[in-house]
Design an enzyme around this catalytic site. Structure first.
Site, PDB file in Angstrom:
ATOM      1  N   CYS A  41       0.674  -1.160  -0.210  1.00 10.60           N
ATOM      2  CA  CYS A  41      -0.109  -0.027  -0.011  1.00 10.60           C
ATOM      3  C   CYS A  41       0.954   1.348   0.094  1.00 10.60           C
ATOM      4  O   CYS A  41       1.469   1.456  -1.019  1.00 10.60           O
ATOM      5  CB  CYS A  41      -0.794   0.083   1.384  1.00 10.60           C
ATOM      6  SG  CYS A  41      -2.408   1.166   0.916  1.00 10.60           S
ATOM      7  N   HIS A  71      -3.539  -5.742   1.291  1.00 11.95           N
ATOM      8  CA  HIS A  71      -2.693  -5.806   2.624  1.00 11.95           C
ATOM      9  C   HIS A  71      -2.807  -7.117   2.899  1.00 11.95           C
ATOM     10  O   HIS A  71      -3.664  -7.601   3.918  1.00 11.95           O
ATOM     11  CB  HIS A  71      -3.398  -4.928   3.651  1.00 11.95           C
ATOM     12  CG  HIS A  71      -3.198  -3.587   3.620  1.00 11.95           C
ATOM     13  ND1 HIS A  71      -2.259  -2.631   4.219  1.00 11.95           N
ATOM     14  CD2 HIS A  71      -4.056  -2.471   3.165  1.00 11.95           C
ATOM     15  CE1 HIS A  71      -2.558  -1.599   3.920  1.00 11.95           C
ATOM     16  NE2 HIS A  71      -3.427  -1.469   3.159  1.00 11.95           N
ATOM     17  N   GLU A 110      -1.182  -8.575   5.163  1.00 10.43           N
ATOM     18  CA  GLU A 110      -0.948  -8.558   6.638  1.00 10.43           C
ATOM     19  C   GLU A 110      -2.409  -8.538   7.278  1.00 10.43           C
ATOM     20  O   GLU A 110      -2.411  -9.056   8.507  1.00 10.43           O
ATOM     21  CB  GLU A 110       0.029  -8.078   6.970  1.00 10.43           C
ATOM     22  CG  GLU A 110      -0.393  -6.357   7.537  1.00 10.43           C
ATOM     23  CD  GLU A 110      -0.714  -5.456   6.586  1.00 10.43           C
ATOM     24  OE1 GLU A 110      -0.683  -5.894   4.906  1.00 10.43           O
ATOM     25  OE2 GLU A 110      -0.818  -4.291   6.588  1.00 10.43           O
TER      26      GLU A 110
END
Ligand SMILES: Nc1ncnc2c1ncn2[C@@H]1O[C@H](COP(=O)(O)OP(=O)(O)O)[C@@H](O)[C@H]1O
Ligand SMILES: [Mg+2]
Lengths: 740, 227, 85, 85
Positions: free
Chosen positions: B86, B197, B199
């Site tokens: 990002c 994302h 994560e």
């Protein structure tokens, strides 16, 4: 502009209040001092019109570590951890400059939380607007949402929930309330107290400009057409700065060198300094020259009253100034000693070596007058309550039309595409609701659920208030707001722990408004008492009026709950074909104040649903028992729009329909749309039915009403819709209204 | 094995990355403040999401000049593995480690939601545990993720197989990026940037764990490289 | 000497400007149907001190634009330098 | 007739400009220490057709700025109108 030679009027004080000040001081206040009183004795800072009533709230309980009185309440959540949370309004700033008004509202409430030593982990926002048919309302709506997103996303605190309602009463006076929740270890709990004579007083963060001077007094007045003209300089938020301030402040608190810390919100430096000194029973001496300024030529009055954002007042132990500066400079932030703690109880202000103000801190912070305003039941109350709903559909006609003429599918469609029931994904998809990777139940279900990293427990968070109910019956409306919040927490697998409240009302000088205020608080108190969820803090916003009149009484309840194990986390969506659907509780004939009446007949009238708090408690306890026992696949609180809407909302998540058959003597409209309280729709595996029934026993009324099945929602012979098609309409309803 | 995660002022997914790398994959990490240089010998450098410098001017524009970036650029030029998520992706483009630029999303709004993605190149250190054309469900959260590159640049990306990740189709594309591009790598394949994302999708309790495969790829590539 | 610098930064012409499109659509919806070709860009004003030669100022501003203020992949810039009183 | 309109929109003077602050700090960090008083605003270009009188164009643009393009609560605007070939 007001033309007056009475200096107190410019500061928003009455002559009587001015005389009190002269009495307390033993002399006339000078210009700067009067300005200090003007903001500190404003409603916004002093709560002079509400304090007496707020005392009725139950504020104690075994979980409460800090009740009302500090920047935010704190409760214990076990494992040496605590939760700090509070709600705050930014209604008037948002009416004038919606993006920045909403953004700085978010910034302010986040500061309140990290001031307490907690790391902010979640935001919720509770919004009210006029209907979206109006161009200006669309503008307010879009900008408010963008402002909340702009601030919350950037600073990295997820906005995990909230609520948005529309009604004509908010036309021109939107309500923008934001709630923040933070976690901390017990030893990091900080207070906003000035103690230790000789300790330095430091301002950290942004430089001071002429922003929002007298914002607090502005918030304590009605909006008029001139408001856009004579508004104070608008505050602009800088979430980037606040992110740095947040990290630096938490790092500083961890060092243990702080005696006190307080954010600077409404009424700026003067408010923070006098409140800190008053709490510590000390004084503070400040030197205006030492305050870092953004603009030249600011006088003492402006520096003291500026509402520049992203600033804090911190008091370290003497000798720790360097440590503070070191930490802040790592984050590229200012830290400046501007004065010290004194023993004489005075707020003393110096400028260019001259004393420009000297007033006892206590008088400023605590001695504002307390008023018990006149209260009177409004005329509309009994009139609207006695509205005869049956007159809308005579029994005779109904019996005839029940089968053929009335198309309940169309009625359901109208209700779920009304702004109030329509999907709010247009809003929450603009909010980063996942940053910090704790969000286990995402927005769109009853309550958001967050995990707590490193622990096997979770938090459930919600805000609730049905202001139609509060208008028609503020006392029971207040009770229902608490009950519904607790029900949302329960449905998500949590135990309700405590609330914060955002009380939004009209002008308290009007007896009918004050009556609404008193009654709402009475209702909230009663429900909090019964459900054992004490009030740990909150916010009062009066004067929410426009030329057409006051907003609906809107006492927003922000509730937090604890999931003892994270595996209890439950959402509202049906999971597997063949699962049984059970309605806990029982539907009564209660269409008063309902979404159905508003959407289909255009009425906000009638007697709102009953609430039996004992029954409510039992239903919630039973639901939570079932969840803990592992039987519940989905649980959804039955409220706005009634059973039909509840079932629809449970169907859409995984596009799983339901086949519902309910025996009932109710009229079709009542069966489908009645908003009877204390009802929860759960689904469970068929093979668990007996064990579930055994567990429920005869503690509450319940009924197996159908099963999860197919791609359609069918209810008796009344409703038969294709879920996916209606889901699309429900999702597009708000975006479609916004198209210009 | 040790990863370095850079914190820029305004980064807000740095701790999320640390949590996932340390707690889920049990890899040691160092948090590197942007004013420092890379000191240890890291196996990979991760640039996190967030709003470095408030995203003022353009996202990633100011962070690209943070002192740490000189050593990140050196590290990448020497073949070190760099992952930008990002805002991290935006910084990599600003720094010239990846081609292209980000425009504001077509609808001008921030968007946070799960989207369906498709792996287009699984021959990179970041995707080797995935199948080509495999579909992943991973959230995005950004306002400037509308990837742009001129025609020549696009051709080069294609010729060199640098398009690693795409949004599954136009309706899954949340920002209007050219050819639904969601993530690209450099020619040498050691620098990878993506808007979604991973994560946020690396644990079973979160709504999806499809992001895990990206970290698993990276770790297994590094392990095998060592062997 | 003090210099006032005004800088305009805009998306390159060949690049679709989502913001410009949205603003234009907004204007058209308000009834301004005679508006077209709308672009939105950035505008900056800044002061430069310590330089005596306009050419030097120009060089510095150009460098600042190339390095930081504009993104050459998608943006063009132009600027204007005035000497301040 | 066709008119080319150029509009500059900037935050009012006393209003905080966080973006300007950050960009200026960025330039200073790059070594451009002689830069100060940096503000960031918006710049728009648009075409107007169907009007023959410059005064009318002026009126329309002013109205568009007030209604949509600028936020009069926090922003000032100014514009410039040129007749196109
Ligand atoms: N509606 C309310 N219910 C309970 N406590 C309240 C309410 N409103 C305000 N308080 C308490 O009064 C104190 C002052 O509130 P407030 O002025 O909102 O704080 P701040 O200075 O942070 O704005 C706080 O401790 C707050 O929790
Ligand atoms: Mg406070």
């Amino acid at each position: 502009m007001n033309q007056t030679n009475k200096p107190w009027e410019i500061e928003g004080l009455t002559e009587q209040e001015y005389n009190m000040i002269v009495d307390l001081l033993g002399r006339e206040p000078n210009y700067t001092e009067l300005g200090m009183f003007g903001v500190m004795w404003s409603e916004h800072c002093s709560y002079k019109n509400s304090k007496a009533v707020l005392r009725n709230f139950p504020t104690e309980g075994e979980v409460v570590l800090q009740g009302p009185g500090e920047n935010a309440g704190i409760i214990d959540i076990g494992d040496n951890q605590a939760l700090s949370f509070k709600i705050e309004s930014h209604n008037h700033p948002s009416a004038i400059e919606p993006y920045q008004g909403a953004a700085t509202g978010v910034g302010g409430i986040i500061r309140d939380i990290f001031t307490m030593g907690a790391r902010p982990i979640a935001l919720l926002d509770s919004l009210r607007f006029g209907f979206l048919d109006d161009e200006h309302v669309k503008y307010l709506f879009e900008e408010v949402v963008a402002g909340i997103a702009g601030y919350g996303n950037s600073i990295g605190v997820p906005t995990v929930g909230g609520e948005t309602y529309f009604s004509n009463s908010y036309q021109g006076n939107p309500l923008v309330n934001a709630m923040c929740v933070g976690v901390m270890d017990h030893e990091d709990i900080s207070t906003a107290t000035a103690s230790g004579i000789g300790n330095p007083v430091m301002v950290v963060g942004a430089a001071t400009g002429r922003d929002g001077i007298q914002g607090a007094s502005f918030a304590s007045d009605e909006l008029t057409d001139e408001s856009e003209e004579d508004r104070p300089a608008v505050q602009v938020g800088d979430p980037f700065m606040e992110k740095l301030l947040l990290e630096a402040s938490l790092e500083l608190i961890k060092t243990g060198c702080l005696v006190g810390i307080q954010d600077m919100g409404a009424a700026g430096l003067i408010s923070s300094a006098s409140e800190m000194a008053s709490r510590g029973e000390t004084g503070i001496e400040l030197d205006i020259d030492l305050v870092p300024k953004r603009e030249e030529g600011m006088n003492s009055y402006e520096v003291l009253l500026s509402e520049s954002q992203e600033r804090m007042l911190v008091i370290p132990e003497a000798g720790k100034e360097d440590l503070v500066e070191q930490i802040f400079s790592k984050w590229d932030l200012n830290a400046a000693v501007i004065g010290e703690v004194t023993d004489d109880g005075m707020i003393r202000v110096l400028n260019k070596g001259k004393k420009v103000a000297e007033v006892p801190a206590r008088i400023l912070a605590d001695d504002a007058p307390e008023y018990k305003r006149e209260s009177k039941e409004p005329d509309y109350y009994n009139e609207l309550k006695s509205f005869d709903i049956d007159s809308l559909f005579s029994i005779e006609e109904n019996r005839l039309t029940r089968k053929d003429d009335i198309d309940y599918n169309n009625i359901l469609e109208s209700i779920i595409t009304s702004e109030n029931i329509a999907s709010k994904s247009y809003i929450y998809e603009q909010y980063d609701h996942m940053v910090q990777i704790n969000t286990v139940v995402l927005p769109g279900s009853d309550a958001a659920v967050l995990r707590i990293k490193g622990k096997d427990k979770g938090l459930a968070l919600t805000t609730d208030c049905n202001s139609r109910y509060c208008y028609l019956d503020p006392e029971r409306g207040g009770e229902i707001a608490v009950a519904e919040a607790a029900r949302n927490i329960t449905c998500s697998g949590g135990r309700p722990l405590a609330i914060t409240d955002g009380l939004n009302f009209g002008n308290p000088m009007k007896p009918e408004i004050f009556w609404q205020f008193e009654k709402s608080i009475k209702g909230i108190s009663k429900a909090c008492q019964a459900l054992n969820t004490p009030v740990t803090g909150g916010n009062v916003s009066f004067y929410n009026e426009n030329p057409e009149g006051a907003v609906y009484p809107t006492p927003i309840v922000g509730m937090v709950g604890l999931l003892d194990k994270l595996e209890y986390a439950t959402d509202q969506f049906f999971k597997n074909i063949g699962d049984l659907i059970i309605l806990l509780g029982k539907t009564e004939s209660e269409l008063g104040g309902s979404q159905y009446l508003e959407s289909i007949h255009g009425h906000v009238k009638g007697r709102i649903p009953e609430l039996d708090l004992e029954k409510e408690k039992k239903i919630q306890e039973t639901c939570l028992e079932l969840i803990k026992a592992g039987f519940v696949k989905s649980a959804h609180d039955c409220s706005d729009g009634g059973l039909a809407v509840t079932l629809f909302e449970s169907s859409i998540g995984n596009l799983k329909g339901a086949d519902i058959k309910i025996e009932s003597n109710l009229k079709a409209e009542e069966l489908l749309f009645s908003e009877t309280q204390s009802r929860i729709v759960i689904s469970l595996a068929r093979e668990d039915k007996e064990m579930v029934e055994e567990l429920i026993g005869d503690s509450i009324e319940y009924q197996v009403i159908g099963e999860v099945k197919g791609e359609r929602l069918k209810i008796n012979n009344l409703i038969d819709i294709y879920i996916e098609e209606l889901k699309t309409k429900w999702e597009e309803a708000i975006p479609l209204k916004l198209i210009k | 094995m040790r990863f370095g995660i850079v914190t820029f002022p305004g980064s807000n997914c740095d701790q999320d990355l640390r949590y996932v790398v340390e707690e889920v994959f049990e890899i040691k990490t160092d948090m590197i403040w942007h004013k420092e240089d890379l000191e240890n010998n890291y196996n990979a450098i991760l640039l996190p999401g967030g709003f470095s410098y408030g995203d003022y001017l353009r996202s990633g524009a100011i962070a690209r000049f943070s002192p740490v970036m000189d050593s990140v650029i050196d590290f990448a030029n020497q073949g070190g593995l760099v992952l930008g998520i990002c805002n991290g992706f935006q910084i990599l483009m600003e720094a010239g480690l990846l081609p292209g630029a980000m425009k504001v999303n077509n609808n001008l709004k921030f968007v946070c939601k799960h989207v369906k993605l498709q792996i287009k190149n699984n021959q990179t250190p970041f995707t080797e545990k995935l199948e080509r054309d495999q579909i992943l469900n991973i959230p995005v959260a950004h306002q400037e993720g509308n990837f742009y590159i001129d025609d020549r640049g696009l051709d080069k990306l294609k010729v060199n197989d640098q398009i690693v990740l795409k949004y599954l189709n136009d309706s899954e594309n949340p920002n209007g990026s050219i050819e639904n591009i969601a993530g690209i790598c450099n020619k040498k394949r050691n620098v990878f940037g993506l808007m979604p994302h991973p994560e946020r999708a690396s644990e079973d309790i979160l709504s999806s764990s499809d992001g895990k495969k990206i970290f698993e790829s990276l770790i297994s590539f590094l392990k095998e490289g060592v062997n | 000497m003090e210099w006032l610098v005004k800088i305009n930064i805009q998306l390159k012409e060949s690049i679709l400007d989502p913001q410009g499109q949205a603003v234009q659509a907004g204007l058209n919806a308000l009834g301004y149907n005679n508006v077209s070709d709308l672009n939105v860009g950035k505008y900056m004003e800044l002061k430069i001190t310590d330089l005596t030669d306009k050419e030097q100022v120009k060089e510095q501003v150009d460098e600042m634009c190339r390095r930081l203020l504009a993104n050459p992949v998608i943006e063009d810039y132009r600027f204007n330098i005035e000497e301040m009183a």
